[in-house]
Motif scaffolding. Structure first.
Motif, PDB file in Angstrom:
ATOM      1  N   ALA A  97       0.861  -1.190   0.000  1.00 53.60           N
ATOM      2  CA  ALA A  97       0.000   0.000   0.000  1.00 53.60           C
ATOM      3  C   ALA A  97       0.895   1.237   0.000  1.00 53.60           C
ATOM      4  CB  ALA A  97      -0.912   0.006   1.225  1.00 53.60           C
ATOM      5  N   VAL A  98       0.453   2.282  -0.663  1.00 54.17           N
ATOM      6  CA  VAL A  98       1.201   3.538  -0.698  1.00 54.17           C
ATOM      7  C   VAL A  98       0.650   4.438   0.403  1.00 54.17           C
ATOM      8  CG1 VAL A  98       1.778   5.567  -2.069  1.00 54.17           C
ATOM      9  CG2 VAL A  98       1.601   3.331  -3.172  1.00 54.17           C
ATOM     10  N   PRO A 158       3.109  18.257   0.822  1.00 55.84           N
ATOM     11  CA  PRO A 158       3.595  16.881   0.883  1.00 55.84           C
ATOM     12  C   PRO A 158       4.916  16.803   1.635  1.00 55.84           C
ATOM     13  CG  PRO A 158       3.702  17.733  -1.366  1.00 55.84           C
ATOM     14  CD  PRO A 158       3.110  18.803  -0.512  1.00 55.84           C
ATOM     15  N   ILE A 159       5.024  15.826   2.524  1.00 54.29           N
ATOM     16  CA  ILE A 159       6.237  15.662   3.326  1.00 54.29           C
ATOM     17  C   ILE A 159       6.989  14.396   2.947  1.00 54.29           C
ATOM     18  CG2 ILE A 159       7.124  15.334   5.656  1.00 54.29           C
ATOM     19  CD1 ILE A 159       4.914  17.031   6.677  1.00 54.29           C
ATOM     20  N   GLY A 160       6.288  13.325   2.658  1.00 55.94           N
ATOM     21  CA  GLY A 160       6.973  12.083   2.328  1.00 55.94           C
ATOM     22  C   GLY A 160       5.994  10.980   2.014  1.00 55.94           C
ATOM     23  N   ASN A 161       6.537   9.806   1.747  1.00 54.08           N
ATOM     24  CA  ASN A 161       5.698   8.651   1.469  1.00 54.08           C
ATOM     25  C   ASN A 161       6.453   7.383   1.822  1.00 54.08           C
ATOM     26  OD1 ASN A 161       7.145   7.605  -0.990  1.00 54.08           O
ATOM     27  ND2 ASN A 161       6.635   9.647  -1.708  1.00 54.08           N
ATOM     28  N   ALA A 162       5.698   6.307   1.890  1.00 52.01           N
ATOM     29  CA  ALA A 162       6.277   4.994   2.177  1.00 52.01           C
ATOM     30  C   ALA A 162       5.407   3.947   1.506  1.00 52.01           C
ATOM     31  CB  ALA A 162       6.335   4.746   3.680  1.00 52.01           C
ATOM     32  N   ILE A 163       5.955   2.767   1.340  1.00 51.05           N
ATOM     33  CA  ILE A 163       5.205   1.627   0.821  1.00 51.05           C
ATOM     34  C   ILE A 163       5.241   0.551   1.900  1.00 51.05           C
ATOM     35  CG2 ILE A 163       5.117  -0.165  -0.959  1.00 51.05           C
ATOM     36  CD1 ILE A 163       6.392   1.868  -2.858  1.00 51.05           C
ATOM     37  N   THR A 164       4.088  -0.026   2.175  1.00 51.29           N
ATOM     38  CA  THR A 164       4.032  -1.023   3.245  1.00 51.29           C
ATOM     39  C   THR A 164       4.755  -2.300   2.842  1.00 51.29           C
ATOM     40  OG1 THR A 164       1.888  -1.858   2.471  1.00 51.29           O
ATOM     41  CG2 THR A 164       1.848  -0.147   4.170  1.00 51.29           C
ATOM     42  N   ASP A 165       5.324  -2.977   3.838  1.00 52.82           N
ATOM     43  CA  ASP A 165       6.016  -4.243   3.593  1.00 52.82           C
ATOM     44  C   ASP A 165       4.997  -5.384   3.572  1.00 52.82           C
ATOM     45  OD1 ASP A 165       5.375  -4.814   6.257  1.00 52.82           O
ATOM     46  OD2 ASP A 165       7.430  -4.619   6.975  1.00 52.82           O
TER      47      ASP A 165
END
Length: 130
Positions: free
Chosen positions: A53-54, A75-82
């Motif tokens: 998931a983004v 916008p500050i940042g993003n991650a992708i779930t493991d």
């Protein structure tokens, strides 16, 4: 209490020949840091983790804006779930009001990257005359 390492610039000596100083020994000292990180898990309604998931996170541009309705976001940042649906975001500052947006597209997760794409057009015969 939280700590961080500041940015360090290291000048690596130039030279093509092997010298007696081919290893740079350095000590790094942590500084106090009051920023935080967000560790979270994205789950489906049945409780199963949502891999890939983004997770995007934003900060309100104006502290007085309504976080539920404003589109005035930075916008500050993003991650992708493991594979366990977990993500890590940050660092963030105490007092910031953050908005998370989470996107999960099942169509991208279940498709194989080795899937063959078929053309809708047949190749034309080429006659090369010399």
């Amino acid at each position: 209490m939280d700590y961080q390492i500041n940015r360090f610039v290291i000048d690596v000596p130039e030279g093509d020949e092997k010298s007696s100083v081919d290893q740079l020994d350095m000590d790094f000292f942590l500084q106090r840091d009051y920023r935080k990180v967000i560790l979270g898990t994205v789950r489906f309604p049945d409780g199963k983790p949502a891999p890939c998931a983004v997770v995007k996170f934003f900060k309100l541009k104006r502290a007085t804006a309504d976080p539920e309705t404003t589109s005035d976001l930075e916008p500050i940042g993003n991650a992708i779930t493991d594979e366990n649906g977990q993500f890590l975001l940050g660092p963030v500052y105490p007092g910031d009001k953050l908005i998370l947006k989470i996107l999960y597209l099942d169509c991208f997760i279940n498709k194989s990257s080795t899937e063959t794409v078929k053309s809708t057009r047949e190749p034309e015969d080429c006659d090369f005359e010399e």
